[in-house]
Design a protein around this motif. Sequence first.
Motif, PDB file in Angstrom:
ATOM      1  N   GLY A   8      34.608  42.061  40.028  1.00 14.47           N
ATOM      2  CA  GLY A   8      35.059  40.674  39.866  1.00 14.47           C
ATOM      3  C   GLY A   8      33.875  39.780  39.511  1.00 14.47           C
ATOM      4  N   HIS A   9      34.194  38.583  38.989  1.00 14.79           N
ATOM      5  CA  HIS A   9      33.158  37.687  38.467  1.00 14.79           C
ATOM      6  C   HIS A   9      32.134  37.274  39.533  1.00 14.79           C
ATOM      7  CE1 HIS A   9      36.589  37.648  35.864  1.00 14.79           C
ATOM      8  NE2 HIS A   9      35.906  37.046  34.904  1.00 14.79           N
ATOM      9  N   GLY A  10      32.631  36.857  40.704  1.00 15.10           N
ATOM     10  CA  GLY A  10      31.734  36.416  41.776  1.00 15.10           C
ATOM     11  C   GLY A  10      30.898  37.570  42.302  1.00 15.10           C
ATOM     12  N   ILE A  48      31.237  49.087  42.164  1.00 18.02           N
ATOM     13  CA  ILE A  48      32.201  50.187  42.015  1.00 18.02           C
ATOM     14  C   ILE A  48      33.471  49.639  41.380  1.00 18.02           C
ATOM     15  CG2 ILE A  48      33.585  51.888  43.282  1.00 18.02           C
ATOM     16  CD1 ILE A  48      31.206  52.294  45.070  1.00 18.02           C
ATOM     17  N   GLU A  49      33.843  50.182  40.230  1.00 15.81           N
ATOM     18  CA  GLU A  49      34.934  49.614  39.430  1.00 15.81           C
ATOM     19  C   GLU A  49      35.872  50.736  38.971  1.00 15.81           C
ATOM     20  OE1 GLU A  49      36.196  46.615  38.344  1.00 15.81           O
ATOM     21  OE2 GLU A  49      37.561  47.830  37.141  1.00 15.81           O
ATOM     22  N   ARG A  50      37.188  50.438  39.043  1.00 14.17           N
ATOM     23  CA  ARG A  50      38.168  51.484  38.692  1.00 14.17           C
ATOM     24  C   ARG A  50      38.244  51.742  37.187  1.00 14.17           C
ATOM     25  NH1 ARG A  50      43.684  47.940  39.924  1.00 14.17           N
ATOM     26  NH2 ARG A  50      42.921  46.131  38.806  1.00 14.17           N
ATOM     27  N   ASP A  53      39.514  32.035  28.026  1.00 12.27           N
ATOM     28  CA  ASP A  53      39.771  31.296  29.268  1.00 12.27           C
ATOM     29  C   ASP A  53      38.977  30.006  29.296  1.00 12.27           C
ATOM     30  OD1 ASP A  53      41.341  33.174  31.127  1.00 12.27           O
ATOM     31  OD2 ASP A  53      39.772  34.436  30.286  1.00 12.27           O
ATOM     32  N   MET A  54      39.535  29.034  29.998  1.00 12.07           N
ATOM     33  CA  MET A  54      38.888  27.734  30.111  1.00 12.07           C
ATOM     34  C   MET A  54      38.251  27.619  31.495  1.00 12.07           C
ATOM     35  SD  MET A  54      40.425  24.822  28.116  1.00 12.07           S
ATOM     36  CE  MET A  54      42.101  25.116  28.582  1.00 12.07           C
ATOM     37  N   PHE A  55      37.032  27.147  31.556  1.00 16.97           N
ATOM     38  CA  PHE A  55      36.398  26.967  32.868  1.00 16.97           C
ATOM     39  C   PHE A  55      35.264  25.956  32.767  1.00 16.97           C
ATOM     40  CE2 PHE A  55      32.585  29.394  31.942  1.00 16.97           C
ATOM     41  CZ  PHE A  55      33.000  30.198  30.890  1.00 16.97           C
ATOM     42  N   GLY A  77      35.863  35.406  45.181  1.00 12.27           N
ATOM     43  CA  GLY A  77      36.784  35.363  44.039  1.00 12.27           C
ATOM     44  C   GLY A  77      38.238  35.492  44.463  1.00 12.27           C
ATOM     45  N   ASP A  78      39.045  36.105  43.602  1.00 17.46           N
ATOM     46  CA  ASP A  78      40.486  36.194  43.868  1.00 17.46           C
ATOM     47  C   ASP A  78      40.794  36.936  45.165  1.00 17.46           C
ATOM     48  OD1 ASP A  78      40.901  34.857  41.520  1.00 17.46           O
ATOM     49  OD2 ASP A  78      42.157  36.384  40.581  1.00 17.46           O
ATOM     50  N   SER A  79      39.919  37.822  45.606  1.00 15.81           N
ATOM     51  CA  SER A  79      40.214  38.541  46.855  1.00 15.81           C
ATOM     52  C   SER A  79      40.168  37.575  48.037  1.00 15.81           C
ATOM     53  CB  SER A  79      39.268  39.723  47.069  1.00 15.81           C
ATOM     54  OG  SER A  79      38.018  39.283  47.476  1.00 15.81           O
TER      55      SER A  79
HETATM   56  C1  LIG Z   1      46.762  35.241  32.736  1.00 15.67           C
HETATM   57  C2  LIG Z   1      45.564  34.689  33.428  1.00 15.67           C
HETATM   58  C3  LIG Z   1      44.928  33.579  32.894  1.00 15.67           C
HETATM   59  C4  LIG Z   1      43.833  33.023  33.560  1.00 15.67           C
HETATM   60  N1  LIG Z   1      43.215  31.953  33.003  1.00 15.67           N
HETATM   61  C5  LIG Z   1      42.129  31.433  33.600  1.00 15.67           C
HETATM   62  C6  LIG Z   1      41.415  30.363  33.002  1.00 15.67           C
HETATM   63  O1  LIG Z   1      41.744  29.905  31.894  1.00 15.67           O
HETATM   64  N2  LIG Z   1      40.348  29.859  33.667  1.00 15.67           N
HETATM   65  C7  LIG Z   1      39.939  30.340  34.872  1.00 15.67           C
HETATM   66  O2  LIG Z   1      38.964  29.831  35.437  1.00 15.67           O
HETATM   67  N3  LIG Z   1      40.592  31.369  35.460  1.00 15.67           N
HETATM   68  C8  LIG Z   1      41.667  31.929  34.860  1.00 15.67           C
HETATM   69  N4  LIG Z   1      42.322  32.980  35.453  1.00 15.67           N
HETATM   70  C9  LIG Z   1      41.925  33.397  36.812  1.00 15.67           C
HETATM   71  C10 LIG Z   1      40.695  34.244  36.780  1.00 15.67           C
HETATM   72  O3  LIG Z   1      40.938  35.401  36.009  1.00 15.67           O
HETATM   73  C11 LIG Z   1      40.288  34.676  38.202  1.00 15.67           C
HETATM   74  O4  LIG Z   1      40.509  33.670  39.136  1.00 15.67           O
HETATM   75  C12 LIG Z   1      38.817  35.015  38.203  1.00 15.67           C
HETATM   76  O5  LIG Z   1      38.613  36.016  37.256  1.00 15.67           O
HETATM   77  C13 LIG Z   1      38.326  35.523  39.550  1.00 15.67           C
HETATM   78  O6  LIG Z   1      38.894  36.760  39.835  1.00 15.67           O
HETATM   79  P1  LIG Z   1      37.975  37.961  40.343  1.00 15.67           P
HETATM   80  O7  LIG Z   1      36.896  38.166  39.364  1.00 15.67           O
HETATM   81  O8  LIG Z   1      37.619  37.707  41.741  1.00 15.67           O
HETATM   82  O9  LIG Z   1      39.019  39.157  40.335  1.00 15.67           O
HETATM   83  P2  LIG Z   1      39.565  39.993  39.125  1.00 15.67           P
HETATM   84  O10 LIG Z   1      39.380  39.288  37.841  1.00 15.67           O
HETATM   85  O11 LIG Z   1      40.934  40.426  39.523  1.00 15.67           O
HETATM   86  O12 LIG Z   1      38.607  41.266  39.112  1.00 15.67           O
HETATM   87  C14 LIG Z   1      38.733  42.266  40.090  1.00 15.67           C
HETATM   88  C15 LIG Z   1      38.026  43.518  39.625  1.00 15.67           C
HETATM   89  O13 LIG Z   1      38.190  44.506  40.637  1.00 15.67           O
HETATM   90  C16 LIG Z   1      38.653  45.703  40.061  1.00 15.67           C
HETATM   91  N5  LIG Z   1      39.483  46.420  41.035  1.00 15.67           N
HETATM   92  C17 LIG Z   1      40.647  46.012  41.588  1.00 15.67           C
HETATM   93  N6  LIG Z   1      41.149  46.971  42.395  1.00 15.67           N
HETATM   94  C18 LIG Z   1      40.273  47.999  42.355  1.00 15.67           C
HETATM   95  C19 LIG Z   1      40.249  49.282  42.968  1.00 15.67           C
HETATM   96  N7  LIG Z   1      41.227  49.715  43.769  1.00 15.67           N
HETATM   97  N8  LIG Z   1      39.188  50.083  42.718  1.00 15.67           N
HETATM   98  C20 LIG Z   1      38.174  49.674  41.897  1.00 15.67           C
HETATM   99  N9  LIG Z   1      38.168  48.489  41.269  1.00 15.67           N
HETATM  100  C21 LIG Z   1      39.198  47.651  41.502  1.00 15.67           C
HETATM  101  C22 LIG Z   1      39.469  45.254  38.855  1.00 15.67           C
HETATM  102  O14 LIG Z   1      39.620  46.290  37.907  1.00 15.67           O
HETATM  103  C23 LIG Z   1      38.637  44.087  38.347  1.00 15.67           C
HETATM  104  O15 LIG Z   1      37.632  44.508  37.479  1.00 15.67           O
HETATM  105  C24 LIG Z   1      43.385  33.579  34.796  1.00 15.67           C
HETATM  106  C25 LIG Z   1      44.006  34.724  35.311  1.00 15.67           C
HETATM  107  C26 LIG Z   1      45.078  35.291  34.630  1.00 15.67           C
HETATM  108  C27 LIG Z   1      45.729  36.524  35.198  1.00 15.67           C
END
Ligand SMILES: Cc1cc2nc3c(=O)[nH]c(=O)nc-3n(C[C@H](O)[C@H](O)[C@H](O)COP(=O)(O)OP(=O)(O)OC[C@H]3O[C@@H](n4cnc5c(N)ncnc54)[C@H](O)[C@@H]3O)c2cc1C
Length: 438
Positions: free
Chosen positions: A12-14, A32-34, A46-48, A283-285
């Motif tokens: 994830g990004h963070g 570790i990434e799937r 995406d916009m941010f 992040g999203d988690s």
């Molecule tokens: C359709 C859509 C549009 C969006 N538009 C915007 C936007 O315009 N601007 C904005 O700021 N945000 C946007 N977002 C939200 C943004 O994508 C997330 O809030 C941001 O990316 C933070 O998420 P994250 O990186 O924590 O998690 P994620 O992006 O979900 O990344 C999680 C990572 O963990 C990995 N993972 C998950 N489960 C496992 C597992 N079991 N084993 C190994 N690896 C695993 C995944 O493959 C992924 O690489 C959008 C999201 C979606 C779905």
Amino acid sequence: MDNKKVIIAGAGHGGLVAAAHLSANGFDVTVIERFAQGTLGYDWTDMFEKDCFDFCGIELPKNANYVKVPESVFVSPNKKTKIKTEVLSPITNVNMDRSAIYDSLIGFALEKGVKFEYETKIISPIVENNRVTGIFVEKNGKKETRKADLIIDAAGAFSPVRSLLPSNLMIENEFDNTQVFETFRAFYERDMTVTPPDTDWNVYFFHLDKPGISWYECREEYCDVLIGRFNKFGEQDIKQVIDDFKNEHPELTDKIIRGGQFAFIPVRRAVGKMVADGYAAVGDSAAMTVALIGSGIANSMIAGKMLADVVIENNGKTDVKTLWKYNVRYFKEINADICSLDKLREMLCTLGTDNLNFLLNKGVVKGEDITAAIKEGGIKLGIKDLIEKATKGISDIPLLLKVMKTLNEGEKLSKIALSIPEEYDENKVKMWLSEYNC
Ligand SMILES: Cc1cc2nc3c(=O)[nH]c(=O)nc-3n(C[C@H](O)[C@H](O)[C@H](O)COP(=O)(O)OP(=O)(O)OC[C@H]3O[C@@H](n4cnc5c(N)ncnc54)[C@H](O)[C@@H]3O)c2cc1C
């Protein structure tokens, strides 16, 4: 730092931001990434808030596909009211290819010495004596273990780490279906022979009477469509949305040229407790998106930097008392502002289409309210304002009172978020969580 081991669970990004900064400060960091190398992210832009790159000490890629930030227009369910707002500032926002964001974050992490283990699926956390000590993974069909001093959970909304932590760690395991949007997003071919009526970013509330939002934007080369709903939907629903949009936006065609994926976005306030001994979510988690809206890139990246700073400033300690400082910082600097918007989400989920039409059509909720809610973290309607609206021919007093109550609760929740205990004390945190999760 005695080469302390850190595992980033999911790229994830963070997590990538935290990984880079910890590695640069002597930690032994592995992501570790799937999915396979080079396949992360989505095929869309995406916009941010672009300042988050600066905050994290990362250069914004110069060759990324920057797109002009459009005007935002919010549309009532019956389409009678269209509200122009200044939600997206072209000065502070940037619209960029998701793959370019990933290239930049992964490039930065590699430069700082972070290791990557791709095509490795995380199954669950390893918890020993109330401390998270590692994760179980599946690689090449075999179950293996990965141990570390700190597990940074960056595996998204349905993280297999967070969702399987024991309840005594007091970390929310599940997000319910009013807290997560199921989304579909695609870029459709644009009929260049038709002049588009507008090039705004149109956000439709409860589009086609379905709880959630749809958005439409005509860009230079394609039409951007997103459907985000609190309930599951499928191909037939997508077709209905496209057909409906075609009536208003005749330049839209049926041909998908980019994206076309289903994904999930948490649209709620952050989880109250996001740390434990040996564990921190980012992040999203940890549900760090802007509630209701779902943008989470900037918040996730900023949180990743905050987390790394706390660990580095505290000489690599990874106990809950130390990591709690990160929890506190995120709440005070970011999450408190998101709380009123989250109360608005809770209210919208219970309102129904007719009431929402009423509020928007009668001007009870106006453009400046939406702008304030998103930009400043609160809708500022006072009692006086509402009484004035009620006397201007708006007779649905119970509904106004409900709105009023929500706004008050939003403000109250922001205050609760700000009153997060400064130091970690299990009983105090438990009491505070019971208020925050109300
Ligand atoms: C359709 C859509 C549009 C969006 N538009 C915007 C936007 O315009 N601007 C904005 O700021 N945000 C946007 N977002 C939200 C943004 O994508 C997330 O809030 C941001 O990316 C933070 O998420 P994250 O990186 O924590 O998690 P994620 O992006 O979900 O990344 C999680 C990572 O963990 C990995 N993972 C998950 N489960 C496992 C597992 N079991 N084993 C190994 N690896 C695993 C995944 O493959 C992924 O690489 C959008 C999201 C979606 C779905």
